[in-house]
Scaffold this motif. Structure first.
Motif, PDB file in Angstrom:
ATOM      1  N   PRO A   1     -58.061  -8.034 -24.654  1.00 36.74           N
ATOM      2  CA  PRO A   1     -56.604  -7.859 -24.663  1.00 36.74           C
ATOM      3  C   PRO A   1     -56.259  -6.429 -25.112  1.00 36.74           C
ATOM      4  O   PRO A   1     -57.177  -5.665 -25.462  1.00 36.74           O
ATOM      5  N   GLY A   2     -54.986  -6.102 -25.089  1.00 39.12           N
ATOM      6  CA  GLY A   2     -54.570  -4.780 -25.570  1.00 39.12           C
ATOM      7  C   GLY A   2     -54.484  -3.777 -24.437  1.00 39.12           C
ATOM      8  O   GLY A   2     -54.579  -4.135 -23.274  1.00 39.12           O
ATOM      9  N   ILE A   3     -54.325  -2.518 -24.800  1.00 36.52           N
ATOM     10  CA  ILE A   3     -53.965  -1.550 -23.749  1.00 36.52           C
ATOM     11  C   ILE A   3     -55.158  -0.890 -23.067  1.00 36.52           C
ATOM     12  O   ILE A   3     -54.976  -0.109 -22.141  1.00 36.52           O
ATOM     13  N   TYR A   4     -56.383  -1.194 -23.502  1.00 43.87           N
ATOM     14  CA  TYR A   4     -57.533  -0.538 -22.875  1.00 43.87           C
ATOM     15  C   TYR A   4     -58.480  -1.542 -22.223  1.00 43.87           C
ATOM     16  O   TYR A   4     -59.697  -1.431 -22.360  1.00 43.87           O
ATOM     17  N   GLY A   5     -57.946  -2.528 -21.513  1.00 38.84           N
ATOM     18  CA  GLY A   5     -58.766  -3.574 -20.917  1.00 38.84           C
ATOM     19  C   GLY A   5     -60.006  -3.076 -20.181  1.00 38.84           C
ATOM     20  O   GLY A   5     -61.140  -3.418 -20.547  1.00 38.84           O
ATOM     21  N   PRO A   6     -59.840  -2.251 -19.127  1.00 39.87           N
ATOM     22  CA  PRO A   6     -61.006  -1.803 -18.362  1.00 39.87           C
ATOM     23  C   PRO A   6     -61.996  -0.997 -19.219  1.00 39.87           C
ATOM     24  O   PRO A   6     -63.210  -1.206 -19.140  1.00 39.87           O
ATOM     25  N   ARG A   7     -61.488  -0.115 -20.063  1.00 38.39           N
ATOM     26  CA  ARG A   7     -62.375   0.694 -20.897  1.00 38.39           C
ATOM     27  C   ARG A   7     -63.170  -0.194 -21.867  1.00 38.39           C
ATOM     28  O   ARG A   7     -64.381  -0.037 -22.026  1.00 38.39           O
ATOM     29  N   ASP A   8     -62.483  -1.139 -22.491  1.00 36.14           N
ATOM     30  CA  ASP A   8     -63.155  -2.009 -23.457  1.00 36.14           C
ATOM     31  C   ASP A   8     -64.210  -2.875 -22.772  1.00 36.14           C
ATOM     32  O   ASP A   8     -65.287  -3.099 -23.315  1.00 36.14           O
ATOM     33  N   ALA A   9     -63.908  -3.352 -21.560  1.00 33.90           N
ATOM     34  CA  ALA A   9     -64.870  -4.181 -20.826  1.00 33.90           C
ATOM     35  C   ALA A   9     -66.117  -3.367 -20.489  1.00 33.90           C
ATOM     36  O   ALA A   9     -67.252  -3.830 -20.639  1.00 33.90           O
ATOM     37  N   LEU A  10     -65.884  -2.142 -20.049  1.00 32.36           N
ATOM     38  CA  LEU A  10     -66.990  -1.245 -19.688  1.00 32.36           C
ATOM     39  C   LEU A  10     -67.856  -0.949 -20.906  1.00 32.36           C
ATOM     40  O   LEU A  10     -69.087  -1.051 -20.858  1.00 32.36           O
ATOM     41  N   GLU A  11     -67.217  -0.632 -22.009  1.00 30.20           N
ATOM     42  CA  GLU A  11     -67.969  -0.276 -23.216  1.00 30.20           C
ATOM     43  C   GLU A  11     -68.741  -1.470 -23.755  1.00 30.20           C
ATOM     44  O   GLU A  11     -69.832  -1.331 -24.291  1.00 30.20           O
ATOM     45  N   TYR A  12     -68.174  -2.638 -23.569  1.00 29.52           N
ATOM     46  CA  TYR A  12     -68.860  -3.846 -24.052  1.00 29.52           C
ATOM     47  C   TYR A  12     -70.092  -4.148 -23.212  1.00 29.52           C
ATOM     48  O   TYR A  12     -71.051  -4.759 -23.669  1.00 29.52           O
ATOM     49  N   GLY A  13     -70.052  -3.727 -21.947  1.00 32.53           N
ATOM     50  CA  GLY A  13     -71.191  -3.953 -21.066  1.00 32.53           C
ATOM     51  C   GLY A  13     -71.114  -5.224 -20.250  1.00 32.53           C
ATOM     52  O   GLY A  13     -72.137  -5.698 -19.746  1.00 32.53           O
ATOM     53  N   VAL A  14     -69.918  -5.788 -20.084  1.00 29.93           N
ATOM     54  CA  VAL A  14     -69.819  -6.986 -19.240  1.00 29.93           C
ATOM     55  C   VAL A  14     -70.140  -6.623 -17.789  1.00 29.93           C
ATOM     56  O   VAL A  14     -69.976  -5.476 -17.374  1.00 29.93           O
ATOM     57  N   ARG A  15     -70.600  -7.573 -17.032  1.00 29.88           N
ATOM     58  CA  ARG A  15     -70.961  -7.335 -15.631  1.00 29.88           C
ATOM     59  C   ARG A  15     -69.890  -7.858 -14.677  1.00 29.88           C
ATOM     60  O   ARG A  15     -69.933  -7.604 -13.485  1.00 29.88           O
ATOM     61  N   ILE A  16     -68.976  -8.624 -15.228  1.00 25.33           N
ATOM     62  CA  ILE A  16     -67.853  -9.121 -14.441  1.00 25.33           C
ATOM     63  C   ILE A  16     -66.589  -8.918 -15.267  1.00 25.33           C
ATOM     64  O   ILE A  16     -66.564  -9.240 -16.453  1.00 25.33           O
ATOM     65  N   SER A  17     -65.574  -8.346 -14.633  1.00 21.01           N
ATOM     66  CA  SER A  17     -64.270  -8.272 -15.293  1.00 21.01           C
ATOM     67  C   SER A  17     -63.218  -8.748 -14.293  1.00 21.01           C
ATOM     68  O   SER A  17     -63.561  -9.465 -13.360  1.00 21.01           O
ATOM     69  N   GLY A  18     -61.979  -8.355 -14.469  1.00 19.79           N
ATOM     70  CA  GLY A  18     -60.970  -8.836 -13.531  1.00 19.79           C
ATOM     71  C   GLY A  18     -59.587  -8.699 -14.106  1.00 19.79           C
ATOM     72  O   GLY A  18     -59.313  -7.811 -14.923  1.00 19.79           O
ATOM     73  N   CYS A  19     -58.711  -9.572 -13.684  1.00 17.27           N
ATOM     74  CA  CYS A  19     -57.327  -9.501 -14.151  1.00 17.27           C
ATOM     75  C   CYS A  19     -56.752 -10.907 -14.314  1.00 17.27           C
ATOM     76  O   CYS A  19     -57.267 -11.878 -13.748  1.00 17.27           O
ATOM     77  N   THR A  20     -55.669 -10.966 -15.072  1.00 23.75           N
ATOM     78  CA  THR A  20     -55.078 -12.247 -15.477  1.00 23.75           C
ATOM     79  C   THR A  20     -53.564 -12.175 -15.403  1.00 23.75           C
ATOM     80  O   THR A  20     -52.969 -11.248 -15.958  1.00 23.75           O
ATOM     81  N   VAL A  21     -52.958 -13.137 -14.736  1.00 21.21           N
ATOM     82  CA  VAL A  21     -51.498 -13.291 -14.819  1.00 21.21           C
ATOM     83  C   VAL A  21     -51.224 -14.468 -15.747  1.00 21.21           C
ATOM     84  O   VAL A  21     -51.835 -15.537 -15.608  1.00 21.21           O
TER      85      VAL A  21
ATOM     86  N   ALA B   1     -60.973   0.303 -13.144  1.00 19.78           N
ATOM     87  CA  ALA B   1     -59.538  -0.016 -13.186  1.00 19.78           C
ATOM     88  C   ALA B   1     -58.967  -0.096 -11.766  1.00 19.78           C
ATOM     89  O   ALA B   1     -58.132  -0.957 -11.475  1.00 19.78           O
ATOM     90  N   ALA B   2     -59.447   0.766 -10.869  1.00 16.68           N
ATOM     91  CA  ALA B   2     -58.945   0.755  -9.483  1.00 16.68           C
ATOM     92  C   ALA B   2     -59.343  -0.546  -8.787  1.00 16.68           C
ATOM     93  O   ALA B   2     -58.547  -1.139  -8.048  1.00 16.68           O
ATOM     94  N   ARG B   3     -60.583  -0.987  -9.018  1.00 16.23           N
ATOM     95  CA  ARG B   3     -61.047  -2.248  -8.411  1.00 16.23           C
ATOM     96  C   ARG B   3     -60.219  -3.419  -8.941  1.00 16.23           C
ATOM     97  O   ARG B   3     -59.844  -4.326  -8.185  1.00 16.23           O
ATOM     98  N   ILE B   4     -59.947  -3.393 -10.224  1.00 13.53           N
ATOM     99  CA  ILE B   4     -59.146  -4.465 -10.840  1.00 13.53           C
ATOM    100  C   ILE B   4     -57.716  -4.429 -10.287  1.00 13.53           C
ATOM    101  O   ILE B   4     -57.131  -5.463  -9.954  1.00 13.53           O
ATOM    102  N   HIS B   5     -57.188  -3.232 -10.183  1.00 13.91           N
ATOM    103  CA  HIS B   5     -55.818  -3.043  -9.682  1.00 13.91           C
ATOM    104  C   HIS B   5     -55.619  -3.685  -8.310  1.00 13.91           C
ATOM    105  O   HIS B   5     -54.591  -4.304  -8.050  1.00 13.91           O
TER     106      HIS B   5
END
Ligand code: GRF
Length: 222
Positions: A122-142, A172-176
């Motif tokens: 959560p918060g304002i750095y979703g894509p950056r935080d996911a990348l730094e954490y090292g997850v292999r799947i991310s995405g978006c949520t409504v 972030a572009a892929r998520i967008h």
């Protein structure tokens, strides 16, 4: 069943407004029965306001810094939204937290989109935080906005892979791109009266669910 009328929405923005554009495009294509009554930005220079004006939609800048409190700012929002008969508030890159003034005026009728698979990142750095954490799947949520940051009942999620060589921008572009697909869809489900919140869960009537065999593994197993 009788066709439901177009849902009157107010879109809150702070920036570029590509999600607003996706919503306007879905309306123009006839995929979404909605009427965007007003677009409000807390930043006068947000390009989203330009997009609204290009579509002949009322575009307002209300600078939050001119208000003594979050509540006062929200009262101004409520006033403008109500003046235009807005039923559903759609936050699309709106960088302000809403106070109980807005949450009480539009309970269960405020949506937001977040560039991560909540409740992760959560918060304002979703894509950056996911990348730094090292997850292999991310995405978006409504989700429906409730008190708290990015914690409300989830309506739709879409997953994307994190690829080798990704940086914050490429991820972030892929998520967008996925955001632009799922946000109009979430609003469509609302307009069709198919969303019912039950505690933390959103029950979707006649949901076109992803098939049971559909899974995203990354990297792909052989
Ligand atoms: C999106 O990534 C959205 O998830 C987040 O803010 C960004 C807004 O992008 N809440 P845009 O202004 O719609 O292009």
């Amino acid at each position: 069943m009788a066709e439901r009328p177009a849902v009157k929405i107010g879109v809150l923005v702070s920036g570029s407004g590509t999600n607003l554009q996706a919503i306007l495009d879905a309306v123009a294509r006839g995929d979404l029965k909605a009427e965007v009554r007003v677009v409000i930005s807390n930043r006068a220079r947000a390009y989203a306001l330009e997009r609204a004006r290009n579509h002949g939609i009322a575009a307002l800048a209300i600078d939050h810094r001119q208000f003594a409190s979050r509540e006062d700012f929200d009262r101004a929002l409520v006033r403008e939204l109500r003046a235009r008969d807005v039923e559903l508030v759609v936050c699309a890159g709106f960088m302000r937290l809403l106070s109980p003034v807005m949450l009480d005026a539009y309970t269960g009728r405020i949506m937001n989109i977040h560039p991560a698979l909540l409740p992760s990142f959560p918060g304002i750095y979703g894509p950056r935080d996911a990348l730094e954490y090292g997850v292999r799947i991310s995405g978006c949520t409504v989700f429906f906005v409730t008190e708290g940051v990015d914690v409300g009942p989830i309506i739709i999620q879409s997953a994307v892979p994190v690829l080798p060589g990704d940086d914050e921008e490429t991820l972030a572009a892929r998520i967008h791109r996925e955001e632009h697909r799922i946000y109009p869809e979430a609003i469509r489900l609302y307009q069709e009266g198919r969303l019912q919140v039950s505690g933390r869960r959103v029950i979707i009537r006649d949901a076109d669910s992803a098939s049971e065999s559909l899974a995203l593994a990354n990297p792909r197993p052989r």
